[in-house]
Design a protein around this motif. Sequence first.
Motif, PDB file in Angstrom:
ATOM      1  N   ILE A 114       0.839  -1.197   0.000  1.00 49.52           N
ATOM      2  CA  ILE A 114       0.000   0.000   0.000  1.00 49.52           C
ATOM      3  C   ILE A 114       0.872   1.244   0.000  1.00 49.52           C
ATOM      4  O   ILE A 114       0.591   2.210  -0.662  1.00 49.52           O
ATOM      5  N   SER A 115       1.930   1.217   0.784  1.00 50.78           N
ATOM      6  CA  SER A 115       2.823   2.364   0.833  1.00 50.78           C
ATOM      7  C   SER A 115       4.250   1.883   1.005  1.00 50.78           C
ATOM      8  O   SER A 115       4.505   0.792   1.489  1.00 50.78           O
ATOM      9  N   CYS A 116       5.149   2.706   0.585  1.00 51.87           N
ATOM     10  CA  CYS A 116       6.560   2.398   0.763  1.00 51.87           C
ATOM     11  C   CYS A 116       7.323   3.717   0.793  1.00 51.87           C
ATOM     12  O   CYS A 116       6.793   4.760   0.425  1.00 51.87           O
ATOM     13  N   ILE A 117       8.533   3.648   1.247  1.00 49.54           N
ATOM     14  CA  ILE A 117       9.369   4.843   1.323  1.00 49.54           C
ATOM     15  C   ILE A 117      10.699   4.531   0.663  1.00 49.54           C
ATOM     16  O   ILE A 117      11.192   3.408   0.739  1.00 49.54           O
ATOM     17  N   ALA A 118      11.239   5.516  -0.007  1.00 46.47           N
ATOM     18  CA  ALA A 118      12.550   5.353  -0.629  1.00 46.47           C
ATOM     19  C   ALA A 118      13.422   6.516  -0.226  1.00 46.47           C
ATOM     20  O   ALA A 118      12.948   7.646  -0.075  1.00 46.47           O
ATOM     21  N   VAL A 119      14.682   6.238  -0.041  1.00 45.52           N
ATOM     22  CA  VAL A 119      15.656   7.272   0.278  1.00 45.52           C
ATOM     23  C   VAL A 119      16.653   7.298  -0.863  1.00 45.52           C
ATOM     24  O   VAL A 119      17.272   6.285  -1.184  1.00 45.52           O
ATOM     25  N   VAL A 120      16.757   8.449  -1.502  1.00 46.75           N
ATOM     26  CA  VAL A 120      17.653   8.593  -2.637  1.00 46.75           C
ATOM     27  C   VAL A 120      18.691   9.643  -2.266  1.00 46.75           C
ATOM     28  O   VAL A 120      18.345  10.707  -1.768  1.00 46.75           O
ATOM     29  N   GLY A 121      19.934   9.313  -2.497  1.00 42.41           N
ATOM     30  CA  GLY A 121      20.961  10.281  -2.159  1.00 42.41           C
ATOM     31  C   GLY A 121      22.339   9.754  -2.470  1.00 42.41           C
ATOM     32  O   GLY A 121      22.501   8.776  -3.187  1.00 42.41           O
ATOM     33  N   THR A 122      23.298  10.394  -1.893  1.00 41.20           N
ATOM     34  CA  THR A 122      24.692  10.083  -2.151  1.00 41.20           C
ATOM     35  C   THR A 122      25.089   8.724  -1.585  1.00 41.20           C
ATOM     36  O   THR A 122      24.497   8.236  -0.637  1.00 41.20           O
ATOM     37  N   ARG A 123      26.094   8.143  -2.161  1.00 40.99           N
ATOM     38  CA  ARG A 123      26.634   6.891  -1.628  1.00 40.99           C
ATOM     39  C   ARG A 123      27.509   7.152  -0.417  1.00 40.99           C
ATOM     40  O   ARG A 123      27.776   6.260   0.361  1.00 40.99           O
ATOM     41  N   ALA A 125      27.053   9.104   2.412  1.00 39.00           N
ATOM     42  CA  ALA A 125      26.194   9.912   3.278  1.00 39.00           C
ATOM     43  C   ALA A 125      26.950  10.367   4.517  1.00 39.00           C
ATOM     44  O   ALA A 125      27.803   9.655   5.045  1.00 39.00           O
ATOM     45  N   SER A 126      26.603  11.558   4.975  1.00 37.51           N
ATOM     46  CA  SER A 126      27.197  12.081   6.210  1.00 37.51           C
ATOM     47  C   SER A 126      26.589  11.352   7.411  1.00 37.51           C
ATOM     48  O   SER A 126      25.552  10.693   7.303  1.00 37.51           O
ATOM     49  N   ASP A 127      27.219  11.498   8.556  1.00 38.14           N
ATOM     50  CA  ASP A 127      26.679  10.902   9.777  1.00 38.14           C
ATOM     51  C   ASP A 127      25.279  11.440  10.063  1.00 38.14           C
ATOM     52  O   ASP A 127      24.389  10.704  10.481  1.00 38.14           O
ATOM     53  N   TYR A 128      25.091  12.745   9.818  1.00 37.53           N
ATOM     54  CA  TYR A 128      23.781  13.359  10.028  1.00 37.53           C
ATOM     55  C   TYR A 128      22.719  12.721   9.117  1.00 37.53           C
ATOM     56  O   TYR A 128      21.627  12.386   9.573  1.00 37.53           O
ATOM     57  N   ALA A 129      23.037  12.513   7.848  1.00 38.14           N
ATOM     58  CA  ALA A 129      22.083  11.931   6.910  1.00 38.14           C
ATOM     59  C   ALA A 129      21.724  10.506   7.321  1.00 38.14           C
ATOM     60  O   ALA A 129      20.553  10.104   7.255  1.00 38.14           O
ATOM     61  N   ILE A 130      22.713   9.744   7.755  1.00 38.92           N
ATOM     62  CA  ILE A 130      22.454   8.372   8.200  1.00 38.92           C
ATOM     63  C   ILE A 130      21.549   8.381   9.417  1.00 38.92           C
ATOM     64  O   ILE A 130      20.588   7.605   9.516  1.00 38.92           O
ATOM     65  N   GLU A 131      21.811   9.293  10.340  1.00 39.94           N
ATOM     66  CA  GLU A 131      20.984   9.396  11.543  1.00 39.94           C
ATOM     67  C   GLU A 131      19.544   9.757  11.184  1.00 39.94           C
ATOM     68  O   GLU A 131      18.594   9.173  11.713  1.00 39.94           O
ATOM     69  N   GLN A 132      19.340  10.692  10.267  1.00 39.82           N
ATOM     70  CA  GLN A 132      17.999  11.128   9.883  1.00 39.82           C
ATOM     71  C   GLN A 132      17.222  10.040   9.151  1.00 39.82           C
ATOM     72  O   GLN A 132      16.010   9.945   9.305  1.00 39.82           O
ATOM     73  N   THR A 133      17.891   9.226   8.369  1.00 36.88           N
ATOM     74  CA  THR A 133      17.168   8.180   7.643  1.00 36.88           C
ATOM     75  C   THR A 133      16.788   7.004   8.546  1.00 36.88           C
ATOM     76  O   THR A 133      15.896   6.241   8.205  1.00 36.88           O
ATOM     77  N   GLN A 134      17.455   6.883   9.685  1.00 40.81           N
ATOM     78  CA  GLN A 134      17.074   5.834  10.637  1.00 40.81           C
ATOM     79  C   GLN A 134      15.684   6.127  11.175  1.00 40.81           C
ATOM     80  O   GLN A 134      14.891   5.295  11.432  1.00 40.81           O
TER      81      GLN A 134
END
Length: 134
Positions: A114-123, A125-134
């Motif tokens: 019904i729903s899904c999420i995708a994260v698109v970005g750099t290979r 990733a900064s520590d901040y980006a990894i933390e936010q995607t968690q």
Amino acid sequence: MEKPSPDQKSQLLEYLWRELRLGRRAIQYLLDHGPHWKRLWQESCKQPLRIRSYLADKWLSAFPSHPPTLNQSQAPGPFFTLADHHYPMPLRELSDPPMVIYHSDSSFDFMTSISCIAVVGTRRASDYAIEQTQ
């Protein structure tokens, strides 16, 4: 050498994208103007550098000087490519759809979800980006 199967077209596209570092447009050019994908698959298994001869110069800058052959290359996980019949239709309708989609769950079905999420970005990733995607 065994004959390529339709499933191997997806394997070829993933290999061209990940190992040979070709973008979607370069891969599409190769499929449209190069030899049939089955021949590309066979050449990638034996002589991956030969694929350079089918590409326009503008796509050769990122091409690795010593790519592994297709049968030595392993994808980092489960994936879909534009060649797969179960590639998500909403993504297929984009003007510039992703050539390869890696996912973490091999049993996940984009067609029934019904729903899904995708994260698109750099290979890288900064520590901040990894933390936010968690």
